[in-house]
Design a protein around this motif. Structure first.
Motif, PDB file in Angstrom:
ATOM      1  N   THR A 105      -1.911  -2.132  10.206  1.00 35.74           N
ATOM      2  CA  THR A 105      -0.970  -1.165   9.671  1.00 35.74           C
ATOM      3  C   THR A 105      -1.606  -0.385   8.525  1.00 35.74           C
ATOM      4  N   THR A 107      -0.596  -0.341   5.577  1.00 39.33           N
ATOM      5  CA  THR A 107      -0.601  -1.240   4.423  1.00 39.33           C
ATOM      6  C   THR A 107      -1.798  -2.176   4.465  1.00 39.33           C
ATOM      7  N   HIS A 108      -2.105  -2.726   5.654  1.00 41.92           N
ATOM      8  CA  HIS A 108      -3.299  -3.570   5.786  1.00 41.92           C
ATOM      9  C   HIS A 108      -4.550  -2.797   5.362  1.00 41.92           C
ATOM     10  N   TRP A 109      -4.644  -1.567   5.848  1.00 42.27           N
ATOM     11  CA  TRP A 109      -5.815  -0.732   5.533  1.00 42.27           C
ATOM     12  C   TRP A 109      -5.922  -0.482   4.033  1.00 42.27           C
ATOM     13  N   ASP A 110      -4.810  -0.065   3.423  1.00 40.43           N
ATOM     14  CA  ASP A 110      -4.819   0.242   1.992  1.00 40.43           C
ATOM     15  C   ASP A 110      -5.169  -0.989   1.163  1.00 40.43           C
ATOM     16  N   ASP A 111      -4.632  -2.141   1.547  1.00 45.58           N
ATOM     17  CA  ASP A 111      -4.915  -3.373   0.798  1.00 45.58           C
ATOM     18  C   ASP A 111      -6.389  -3.745   0.891  1.00 45.58           C
TER      19      ASP A 111
END
Length: 253
Positions: A105, A107-111
């Motif tokens: 997702t 969010t996974h990428w940004d984290d």
């Protein structure tokens, strides 16, 4: 302690992990005073500081969330207050989130990028003014051979590590005139205790890894620490913008 880093002060991030603790112990053994940055592992950081102190060195544990620019600023000020100007930044902290591409997702990428790339920018940007003022500094980032090899389920992590190599080379260009070198140490498959919690069959994984390598043993945290310690010295003053793979010959070329 006396050694090739006598009189130098280091900030080691991710200092309570397998690699970070080995790096911190080696730098202290070589004479550096060491700030041990961790996220939420206070007891381990305190125990490591105690071990270093009892061995004749100087170390202080400091907590910070490196994904937060203000927290990084506070960390660097605390390290300066406790140890004086920081000469050596060992930017080691990171995370290894696994997500299949089909399930990844935003969010996974940004984290993944915040933890494994942006945090390194925050640290370098905060510490380089004092290094520039001193006309001397070492920035050593900890990357991964996976930035070259690639691997499934790790798109965010590997993209960040590839970006970290690019950031390191850029810092070498930008900061070389100020007497600061910037290099990346890229470990291969290093045997750390955390491996047992993420690998279903460690023995089978080790067999597969040895088949990829020229050197027929698993890497050790001390192997990575030795490379970092060398790049931190005056002897490495003409080496910058490089990625040193500590991988037993896994990735050649």
């Amino acid at each position: 302690m006396t050694g090739p880093l006598n009189g130098r002060s280091a900030l080691v991030t991710g200092a309570t992990g397998g690699l970070g603790s080995a790096i911190a112990r080696r730098l202290a053994a070589d004479g550096a005073t060491v700030a041990l940055a961790h996220l939420d592992d206070g007891q381990a950081a305190t125990d490591l500081a105690t071990h270093i102190t009892e061995s004749g060195g100087t170390a202080v544990p400091l907590a910070a969330d490196l994904r937060d620019a203000e927290a990084v600023r506070t960390l660097c000020h605390q390290a300066h207050d406790r140890l004086g100007p920081i000469d050596l930044l060992i930017s080691n902290a990171g995370a290894y989130p696994r997500h299949p591409w089909s399930e990844m997702t935003p969010t996974h990428w940004d984290d993944a990028l915040a933890t494994n790339l942006t945090s390194h920018y925050f640290l370098a940007h905060e510490l380089t003014p004092s290094m520039t003022a001193a006309d001397w500094g070492r920035i050593i980032t900890i990357g991964s051979v996976l930035a070259t090899a690639g691997r499934h389920d790790l798109a965010g992590y590997i993209s960040a590590k590839a970006g970290l190599e690019g950031l390191t080379r850029t810092l070498a260009r930008e900061l070389g005139p100020a007497g600061i070198t910037a290099n990346c140490v890229a470990p291969g498959s290093i045997r750390v205790p955390a491996e047992d919690t993420v690998v279903d069959d460690p023995e089978a994984m080790t067999a597969r890894q040895l088949a990829r390598q020229c050197v027929q043993r698993r890497g050790r945290p001390a192997d990575v620490a030795a490379a970092v310690a060398f790049l931190a010295t005056d002897d490495a003053g003409f080496i910058t913008g490089q990625t040193l793979r500590v991988d037993g010959g896994w990735i050649l070329g």
